[in-house]
Write a protein that holds these residues in place. Structure first.
Motif, PDB file in Angstrom:
ATOM      1  N   ASN A  62      27.993  73.692 -13.806  1.00  7.61           N
ATOM      2  CA  ASN A  62      28.798  72.230 -14.612  1.00  7.61           C
ATOM      3  C   ASN A  62      27.794  71.876 -14.599  1.00  7.61           C
ATOM      4  O   ASN A  62      28.363  70.329 -14.704  1.00  7.61           O
ATOM      5  N   ALA A 156      35.735  62.761 -12.263  1.00 11.27           N
ATOM      6  CA  ALA A 156      34.911  62.809 -13.432  1.00 11.27           C
ATOM      7  C   ALA A 156      35.006  61.340 -13.646  1.00 11.27           C
ATOM      8  O   ALA A 156      34.163  60.828 -15.029  1.00 11.27           O
ATOM      9  N   THR A 157      35.836  60.016 -13.562  1.00 12.75           N
ATOM     10  CA  THR A 157      35.809  59.145 -14.595  1.00 12.75           C
ATOM     11  C   THR A 157      35.716  57.640 -13.812  1.00 12.75           C
ATOM     12  O   THR A 157      36.048  56.631 -14.262  1.00 12.75           O
ATOM     13  N   LYS A 239      28.753  64.030 -12.074  1.00  9.99           N
ATOM     14  CA  LYS A 239      28.171  64.029 -12.887  1.00  9.99           C
ATOM     15  C   LYS A 239      28.733  64.971 -14.295  1.00  9.99           C
ATOM     16  O   LYS A 239      29.061  65.944 -14.442  1.00  9.99           O
ATOM     17  N   THR A 240      28.377  63.762 -15.136  1.00  4.28           N
ATOM     18  CA  THR A 240      28.464  64.061 -16.655  1.00  4.28           C
ATOM     19  C   THR A 240      27.852  64.539 -17.189  1.00  4.28           C
ATOM     20  O   THR A 240      27.364  64.226 -18.138  1.00  4.28           O
ATOM     21  N   ASP A 247      24.297  58.513 -15.371  1.00  2.00           N
ATOM     22  CA  ASP A 247      25.897  58.168 -15.488  1.00  2.00           C
ATOM     23  C   ASP A 247      25.920  56.536 -15.325  1.00  2.00           C
ATOM     24  O   ASP A 247      25.558  56.018 -14.345  1.00  2.00           O
TER      25      ASP A 247
END
Length: 297
Positions: A62, A156-157, A239-240, A247
């Motif tokens: 991912n 993730a946010t 990480k996105t 990011d």
């Protein structure tokens, strides 16, 4: 005719009051947030079961990168419990689908419920210059992105608060008086994703004062250098964005008066980015010597 004049007078007064309130709002200048590491945290679900004493686990690609010497753990999402802690990453496959450890795991791990995690924590130094005074018992509020998390695992946010308390956020307020000096907050309120400083009763902090917050610093210390080993620190998000792309995250700061009415505000950006990946092709070579041998040797 009298009624119409009265109505016009009230309307004009309302407009004047509204305009006066807006005139007090200003933008905080030189607003910045500096973090001690920009590496994103890594978190990837297991893609296969792993027995106890395993020195490697299979994970999904991912985009998470686990580097040699990273401290890692395996968390069971169904219970939120850490079932394997103190793991040290030896390496990760180039396909990002296998992570190797320096020693075996203590407990068997399960595909579908367990996640390999490497937290990346950082101290945040938030600094700005006040555009307007902040009166005694007024507030300075720092808000991180997202809905907030107090967990000891990455999000993730947002920047997870990792059990941060009021004892691990310090403020160094350099205020402009004849003799100079520093001030501290009378109290801190920590409620993810916000940290609120209530100004002490020593009088207003005047416009032009430089305000610096050390988030992830032990209570009572306003010296950034002495905070380098303190904890807990906020956990960087996972990480996105695509590999090699940062990011971007927004951190908002605002001031309030003693009645909790908003005054000045501002927003700054910080970035997290994965480490640089270097690949190389090395030609194979073999060096050997052909020599005679004695009988019987």
């Amino acid at each position: 005719m009298f009624k119409k004049l009265g109505f016009i007078f009230v309307l004009c007064l309302s407009l004047l009051v509204f305009k006066n309130d807006k005139a007090h709002a200003a933008t905080l200048s030189n607003l910045s947030d500096t973090i001690t590491t920009s590496r994103p945290s890594a978190a990837s679900p297991l893609s296969a079961d792993a027995a106890s004493a395993s020195t490697q686990v299979s994970i999904y690609n991912n985009g998470s990168r686990f580097l040699a010497s990273d401290s890692a753990k395996i968390m069971r999402t169904s219970t939120g419990a850490d079932i394997n802690t103190g793991l040290i990453i030896a390496s990760q496959s180039s396909a990002l689908t296998t992570a190797y450890f320096t020693a075996g795991t203590s407990t068997a791990s399960q595909n579908g419920t367990d996640v390999l995690i490497a937290n990346k924590t950082a101290m945040h130094t938030v600094s700005f210059i006040l555009a307007s005074p902040v009166q005694a018992s007024g507030k300075i509020i720092i808000t991180f992105p997202g809905s907030g998390s107090t967990a000891a695992s990455p999000s993730a946010t947002t920047f997870a608060f990792n059990g941060l308390t009021s004892g691990n956020a310090a403020a160094n307020i350099s205020y402009k008086l004849n003799s100079g000096g520093t001030r501290t907050c009378a109290s801190f309120t920590v409620a993810a994703p916000s940290i609120t400083c209530t100004v002490d009763s020593g009088g207003s902090i005047i416009a032009g004062s430089v305000v610096t917050f050390l988030i992830g610093c032990i209570d009572g210390s306003t010296n950034e250098a002495s905070c380098t080993t303190q904890s807990p620190r906020l956990i960087n998000p996972t990480k996105t964005a695509a590999a090699g792309t940062s990011d971007s995250w927004s951190v908002a700061v605002k001031t309030q008066d003693a009645s909790s009415i908003d005054q000045d505000s501002g927003t700054t950006k910080i970035a997290t980015i994965d480490t640089v990946q270097v690949q190389a092709v090395i030609d194979a070579s073999l060096t050997f010597t052909i020599a005679g041998r004695n009988n019987g040797v």
